[in-house]
Scaffold this motif. Structure first.
Motif, mmCIF file in Angstrom:
data_model
loop_
_atom_site.group_PDB
_atom_site.id
_atom_site.type_symbol
_atom_site.label_atom_id
_atom_site.label_comp_id
_atom_site.label_asym_id
_atom_site.label_seq_id
_atom_site.Cartn_x
_atom_site.Cartn_y
_atom_site.Cartn_z
ATOM 1 N N UNK A 1 0.857 -1.191 0.000
ATOM 2 C CA UNK A 1 0.000 0.000 0.000
ATOM 3 C C UNK A 1 0.892 1.240 0.000
ATOM 4 N N UNK A 2 0.687 2.113 -0.970
ATOM 5 C CA UNK A 2 1.411 3.386 -1.018
ATOM 6 C C UNK A 2 0.463 4.495 -0.566
ATOM 7 N N UNK A 3 0.962 5.362 0.293
ATOM 8 C CA UNK A 3 0.155 6.496 0.749
ATOM 9 C C UNK A 3 0.932 7.761 0.444
ATOM 10 N N UNK A 4 0.286 8.692 -0.046
ATOM 11 C CA UNK A 4 0.716 9.889 -0.732
ATOM 12 C C UNK A 4 0.070 11.100 -0.173
ATOM 13 N N UNK A 5 0.732 12.087 0.256
ATOM 14 C CA UNK A 5 0.014 13.296 0.654
ATOM 15 C C UNK A 5 0.947 14.397 1.074
ATOM 16 N N UNK A 6 0.392 15.411 1.722
ATOM 17 C CA UNK A 6 1.173 16.530 2.214
ATOM 18 C C UNK A 6 2.055 17.101 1.126
ATOM 19 N N UNK A 7 3.366 17.254 1.406
ATOM 20 C CA UNK A 7 4.270 17.917 0.464
ATOM 21 C C UNK A 7 4.454 17.164 -0.853
ATOM 22 N N UNK A 8 4.132 15.859 -0.898
ATOM 23 C CA UNK A 8 4.325 15.118 -2.153
ATOM 24 C C UNK A 8 2.991 14.795 -2.843
ATOM 25 N N UNK A 9 1.917 15.375 -2.374
ATOM 26 C CA UNK A 9 0.577 15.059 -2.894
ATOM 27 C C UNK A 9 0.475 15.218 -4.416
ATOM 28 N N UNK A 10 1.197 16.196 -4.966
ATOM 29 C CA UNK A 10 1.080 16.458 -6.411
ATOM 30 C C UNK A 10 2.313 15.990 -7.189
#
Ligand code: MD6
Ligand code: FE
Length: 216
Positions: A178-187
């Motif tokens: 499972x990869x989770x992506x957000x905050x400063x790397x969201x885009x």
């Protein structure tokens, strides 16, 4: 030892940092695999996998469907979220409890404790399918992370930076990761290299990917 888990220890999951705000939880979905595969079967019986057309007129090699209040779609008019499935004219099937529980717990584990997705895009990669480098930016609120679950055949995931030309790191994504992506790397830009042929013992000759989003 005391029997804390009804005779079954939860499987070990390890964590790998990809960037600030982006983490790979190896094996996190392994315990949910059977429930997830049943839920995917029920979704596909209502809203089947289909290959969509990009705004530029190209047929995508990845077949897609959705569940949740909104689903991600593309056609000649653009990319967007739609509350109805354009193929059936009906709402997308709901996000099942097993899907929701996994998404919420993976997000919390990655440091996003208040993530309640309203959309789940389901991707099917047959051998030869690929997803070119892109940003996920059709969601209304980029405060929400994206939770991405891999099932079936392994794939190489590319993960870059905020600019298309930024250097790209590669990660092997395996069944249950499972990869989770957000905050400063969201885009950050990301993509999936051409899927190699193979046969997965429980999923068969394909890779399935679930991405949970806060879309609306
Ligand atoms: C895939 N995933 O792994 C495609 N997007 O099949 C994505 O495009 C993706 O894995 C945003 C965040 C995580 C992802
Ligand atoms: Fe994406």
């Amino acid at each position: 030892m005391t029997d804390l888990f009804g005779g079954q220890e939860p499987r070990q999951s390890t964590r790998e940092k990809m960037a600030e705000g982006a983490v790979l939880l190896r094996g996190f979905a392994l315990d949910s695999e059977a429930d997830l595969l049943v839920a995917i079967g029920a979704i596909v019986a209502v809203s089947p996998f289909r290959k969509m057309v990009t705004p530029g007129g190209f047929l995508m090699s990845v077949a897609m469907t959705n569940c949740g209040r909104a689903g991600w779609v593309t056609d000649r008019t653009g990319y967007r979220y739609d509350t109805t499935d354009p193929e059936t004219g009906k709402p997308w099937p709901p996000i099942s409890e097993s899907f929701m529980a996994l998404a919420v717990s993976a997000a919390a584990e990655a440091g996003y404790p208040a993530f309640y997705p309203d959309a789940c895009l389901i991707n099917r990669y047959d051998p030869g399918a690929r997803l070119s480098l892109h940003q996920d930016k059709n969601e209304r609120d980029f405060c929400n992370p994206i939770v991405s679950v891999s099932l079936g055949l392994p794939a190489t995931f590319q993960f870059g930076g905020s600019q298309r030309g930024d250097p790209v790191a590669k990660y092997g994504l395996h069944h249950g990761d499972v990869a989770v992506w957000g905050g400063p790397s969201r885009l950050f830009y990301h993509g999936v290299l051409t899927l190699k042929d193979g046969e997965h013992p429980s999923v068969g000759r394909m890779r399935l990917n679930l991405t949970f989003r806060g879309a609306l």
